[in-house]
Write an enzyme that holds these catalytic residues in place. Structure first.
Site, mmCIF file in Angstrom:
data_model
loop_
_atom_site.group_PDB
_atom_site.id
_atom_site.type_symbol
_atom_site.label_atom_id
_atom_site.label_comp_id
_atom_site.label_asym_id
_atom_site.label_seq_id
_atom_site.Cartn_x
_atom_site.Cartn_y
_atom_site.Cartn_z
ATOM 1 N N ASP A 174 44.832 -52.325 59.626
ATOM 2 C CA ASP A 174 44.310 -53.616 60.084
ATOM 3 C C ASP A 174 45.344 -54.375 60.907
ATOM 4 O O ASP A 174 45.235 -55.600 61.054
ATOM 5 C CB ASP A 174 43.906 -54.470 58.882
ATOM 6 C CG ASP A 174 42.414 -54.351 58.594
ATOM 7 O OD1 ASP A 174 41.734 -53.588 59.292
ATOM 8 O OD2 ASP A 174 41.933 -55.006 57.649
ATOM 9 N N ASP A 233 48.679 -48.677 48.342
ATOM 10 C CA ASP A 233 49.112 -49.675 49.313
ATOM 11 C C ASP A 233 50.226 -49.104 50.182
ATOM 12 O O ASP A 233 50.779 -48.031 49.906
ATOM 13 C CB ASP A 233 49.581 -50.939 48.604
ATOM 14 C CG ASP A 233 48.407 -51.781 48.118
ATOM 15 O OD1 ASP A 233 47.261 -51.487 48.523
ATOM 16 O OD2 ASP A 233 48.626 -52.720 47.331
ATOM 17 N N ASP A 261 53.332 -49.688 50.642
ATOM 18 C CA ASP A 261 54.710 -49.490 50.177
ATOM 19 C C ASP A 261 54.797 -48.540 48.992
ATOM 20 O O ASP A 261 55.868 -48.428 48.379
ATOM 21 C CB ASP A 261 55.318 -50.838 49.780
ATOM 22 C CG ASP A 261 54.526 -51.535 48.686
ATOM 23 O OD1 ASP A 261 53.285 -51.496 48.755
ATOM 24 O OD2 ASP A 261 55.138 -52.115 47.767
ATOM 25 N N ASP A 271 40.517 -56.280 43.635
ATOM 26 C CA ASP A 271 40.747 -55.248 42.630
ATOM 27 C C ASP A 271 40.252 -55.695 41.253
ATOM 28 O O ASP A 271 39.599 -54.934 40.533
ATOM 29 C CB ASP A 271 42.230 -54.885 42.578
ATOM 30 C CG ASP A 271 43.131 -56.113 42.591
ATOM 31 O OD1 ASP A 271 42.602 -57.245 42.472
ATOM 32 O OD2 ASP A 271 44.355 -55.959 42.719
#
Length: 757
Positions: free
Chosen positions: A307, A366, A368, A460
């Site tokens: 994004d 994610d 990281d 989530d």
């Protein structure tokens, strides 16, 4: 008779020996009989000594005052520099600039000004001896005894006061001389009659909430201890249709790396999704680790969901995906033109692809996160022959937990969250909040629960609650760890916590009707509403901020409403010790952890109120800034050995590679920046032509530090209350307020995220 001779042959002098010692040590004179020195000479010598002593003391006093003035001036200069450097950073969109943030800041400023005025008033009263007994006397005799400590003109008890009720402890106004006296006694009457009881009622309510939350935490710790001593762990179902169990020691499947599942050929179709947005620092490491997951390539698809609105970042990520695609990895790159719905919108858009219907499970990481190659082999087999299982969640581990004090304190919090909260809820309730990453979902569970929704900033938790209401079960694997990165600056951590505490309150308002309409048992509904939402998401930030940041300073100015010592010291220290148990190496940080948690209550309380009342800042989604920390091969090897005894791939496989396309894009970007800087250097050289020795301009710029106004206002408030506690001689209250105020000051000046050497 002749006078006797001295031992050296001389004659003794007449008179009696006398030694005179004066009180002043600098004018000690010894007079021995007739050998007394002349009075004028002795007086002159003593005057000179006294003058030198005065000069010496004056020199020391001037030096001390100069040192204090220099230190104070240096602190003011440092604060001024911080303020000037933070002006540009303050222009960024933040919850601080929201209406709720400004309202709280105005409240804290007004509270601070009022406390300063009251401190000055109380100090004047203390110096003039107007202090009255702090506690109310039980009878008239106690009142008479306490009045003996008052000044002479207030010591006599009038007859009309003897007929009043015993709880009155102030003399009549007619006896007090002066308007300041009159104002002080009026303040004493007002605070006893109208303020003290209100503060006492509010503090009693907060203490009750505090005790309930402490009992909940103790019960969770006891349940975790029971899980440890009994060896309760989720087990992979054995071949032959044996039902899944959750008790007993580590199974042979786990010890062998789920070899039985591999032998049975249980390799379902798995989709891996990697949502990211402008993750220039970490995209390469994350994509590299995910593309090296050990799973049949024809049964694995990796979606890189970008994004990013930075064109250079998009090209770098796309080049990295192209590199791994050319190496045979089934990976695709997706980019949305509009970042609608943030992460939830990104995942929802990816799940709408036609080819997703061919896959049974979806793993989410994610940007990281750095999973080990055996991640899917440790998680996916739990779904086998367990159709009610909707989610398998792995634990997080951190590559930068020792980077600075802030990351150490975060590590304590998150270790307790995973080791105690998630594990206990997973074992006994089969429900917990999805952590948004490092988990594997059954796609059918997502579809039955309505899919990803964009209505909150905690998508989530939203999908986890809806799946729980539909009857799906969750499993938490405490032994399966995925490396990730903690925020290293207080600004990034503050924004992250604001999102994490405002979103649950948004969700609470939206899902309450669905909870009561659901068909789950009543005790599960009660657990979801009373414990999951109210106690752990609403009550905790409310009482923490109200009790330690509002009521405690107030009790210093209203001593009649005193907080017990066990509320301030003993119980919080005990709770902090329980929080540190999952991370025993962090035991030396128990006191900083306690003080920092009280400091963070300001941000959490502000976020909780914003989410509960649907204020503007509750809809903000700011990507947590990453530093791009990576783990070495030896660190990954050690982590994998701790997670499982399965054979590990050679560490050389887990290296951070550099993509050729990425290098080209970086080179192009570097050339553009170099050309722009060359123009600046030419202009600077033209201006400095007369001074050839002037050094060239450098491209290094110091990162601006922020100041956080709410934290600074609370620091001044608590330090003012600590000063007021000295007048009441409350030792423990003084030290707590002092240390808590210093902690707020360090956080407000952005010192807690400084890197350790």
């Amino acid at each position: 008779m002749a006078p006797p001779s001295s031992w050296w042959g001389g004659e003794d002098q007449d008179g009696t020996p006398v030694v005179v010692k004066m009180d002043n040590p600098y004018s000690l004179v010894e007079i021995d009989g007739l050998g007394v020195p002349p009075a004028d000479k002795a007086r002159g010598k003593n005057a000179k000594q006294f003058t030198w002593v005065l000069l010496l003391r004056a020199h020391r006093a001037v030096g001390c005052v100069a040192w204090l003035a220099g230190g104070f001036w240096g602190v003011l200069g440092a604060v001024n520099r911080r303020v000037r450097r933070s002006r540009d950073a303050d222009d960024e969109p933040d919850a601080e600039a929201s209406g709720r943030g400004r309202a709280m800041l105005r409240f804290l400023r007004a509270f601070l000004l009022l406390s300063l005025a009251m401190l000055a008033f109380e100090t004047v009263a203390h110096l003039k001896g107007w202090q009255f007994p702090q506690h109310l006397p039980g009878n008239l005799q106690e009142l008479e005894e306490q009045l003996q400590h008052l000044p002479e003109h207030l010591r006599h008890l009038p007859e009309n006061l003897r007929q009043l009720p015993d709880h009155l402890r102030m003399p009549e106004r007619q006896e007090i001389q002066g308007w300041l006296h009159r104002a002080y006694v009026a303040w004493l009457e007002f605070r006893v009659d109208y303020i003290a009881w209100a503060i006492q009622k509010l503090s009693s309510f907060c203490i009750l909430l505090f005790m309930v939350q402490s009992v909940d935490r103790i019960v969770q710790c006891l349940a975790c201890f029971w899980i440890k001593i009994r060896g309760i762990k989720p087990r992979v179902p054995a071949s032959g249709g044996k039902p899944r169990g959750t008790t007993g020691r580590k199974s042979a499947d786990a010890e062998n790396g789920f070899a039985d599942g591999d032998a049975d050929g249980y390799f379902p179709m798995v989709l891996v999704q990697m949502p990211m947005c402008n993750e220039k620092e970490v995209y390469e490491t994350s994509i590299s680790h995910v593309c090296q997951i050990d799973w049949p390539r024809d049964r694995l698809l990796i979606q890189v969901l970008d994004d990013s609105d930075d064109e250079v970042c998009r090209m770098l990520i796309k080049a990295e995906v192209t590199k791994w695609s050319q190496r045979g990895v089934n990976v695709i790159y997706r980019h949305r033109l509009s970042r609608t719905g943030y992460k939830a919108g990104n995942l929802k858009s990816a799940m709408a692809c036609d080819y997703v219907k061919d896959y049974e499970f979806v793993a989410i990481f994610d940007a990281d996160f750095q999973p080990n190659p055996d991640f899917l082999k440790l998680t996916v087999p739990h779904f086998k022959e367990n159709p009610e299982l909707g989610l398998v969640q792995a634990r997080w581990s951190f590559v930068n937990k020792d980077e600075n004090l802030l990351t150490r304190l975060q590590n304590i919090n998150l270790c307790f969250h995973f080791e105690v909260e998630q594990q206990v809820n997973g074992v006994y309730l089969n429900f917990f909040g999805f952590n948004g990453t490092a988990g594997v979902w059954r796609i059918k569970a997502l579809e039955d629960s309505g899919g990803w929704m964009e209505r909150t900033t905690v998508e989530d938790m939203d999908i986890a609650v809806r799946a729980h209401l539909n009857g799906w079960k969750f499993i938490f694997l405490n032994d399966v760890k995925v490396l990730c990165e903690l925020p290293e600056s207080y600004q990034a951590y503050r924004k992250q916590q604001h999102r994490w505490h405002s979103g649950p309150m948004q969700l609470f308002r939206l899902c309450i009707p669905a909870v009561f309409r659901s068909k789950i048992p009543f005790w599960k509904k009660a657990n979801l509403v009373m414990l999951f939402f109210l106690l752990r998401k609403l009550v905790l930030p409310f009482y923490s901020f109200t009790l330690f940041c509002v009521i405690l300073p107030l009790t210093m100015f209203v001593p009649e409403a005193e907080l017990p010592i066990w509320v301030i010291c003993y119980i919080p220290v005990l709770m902090s010790l329980l929080n540190i148990l999952p991370a025993p190496k962090s035991f030396p940080f128990v006191i900083p952890y306690l003080l920092f948690e009280n400091t963070m209550s300001v941000t959490k309380f502000n976020a909780m109120v914003s989410g509960l009342f649907q204020l503007g800042s509750s809809y903000e989604w700011i990507v947590t800034k990453k530093a791009g920390r990576t783990s070495s091969a030896s660190d990954i090897l050690a982590l994998a050995e701790a997670d499982s005894h399965a054979p590990l791939p050679p560490p050389a496989k887990l290296v951070r590679r550099v993509s050729e396309g990425g290098l080209q894009e970086w080179s192009r970007l570097r050339e553009q920046e170099t050309a722009e800087w060359a123009n600046k250097e030419e202009a600077a050289a033209a201006l400095a032509a007369a001074a050839p020795a002037t050094p060239k301009m450098t491209r290094k710029t110091k990162k601006p530090n922020r100041i956080f106004k709410k934290e600074l206002a609370l620091a001044c408030l608590l330090l003012t209350a600590a000063t007021r506690s000295l007048l009441s001689k409350q030792g423990l209250h003084f030290y707590f307020l002092l240390f808590q105020g210093v902690t707020f000051l360090a956080v407000g000046l952005d010192l807690i995220g400084e890197q350790v050497s």
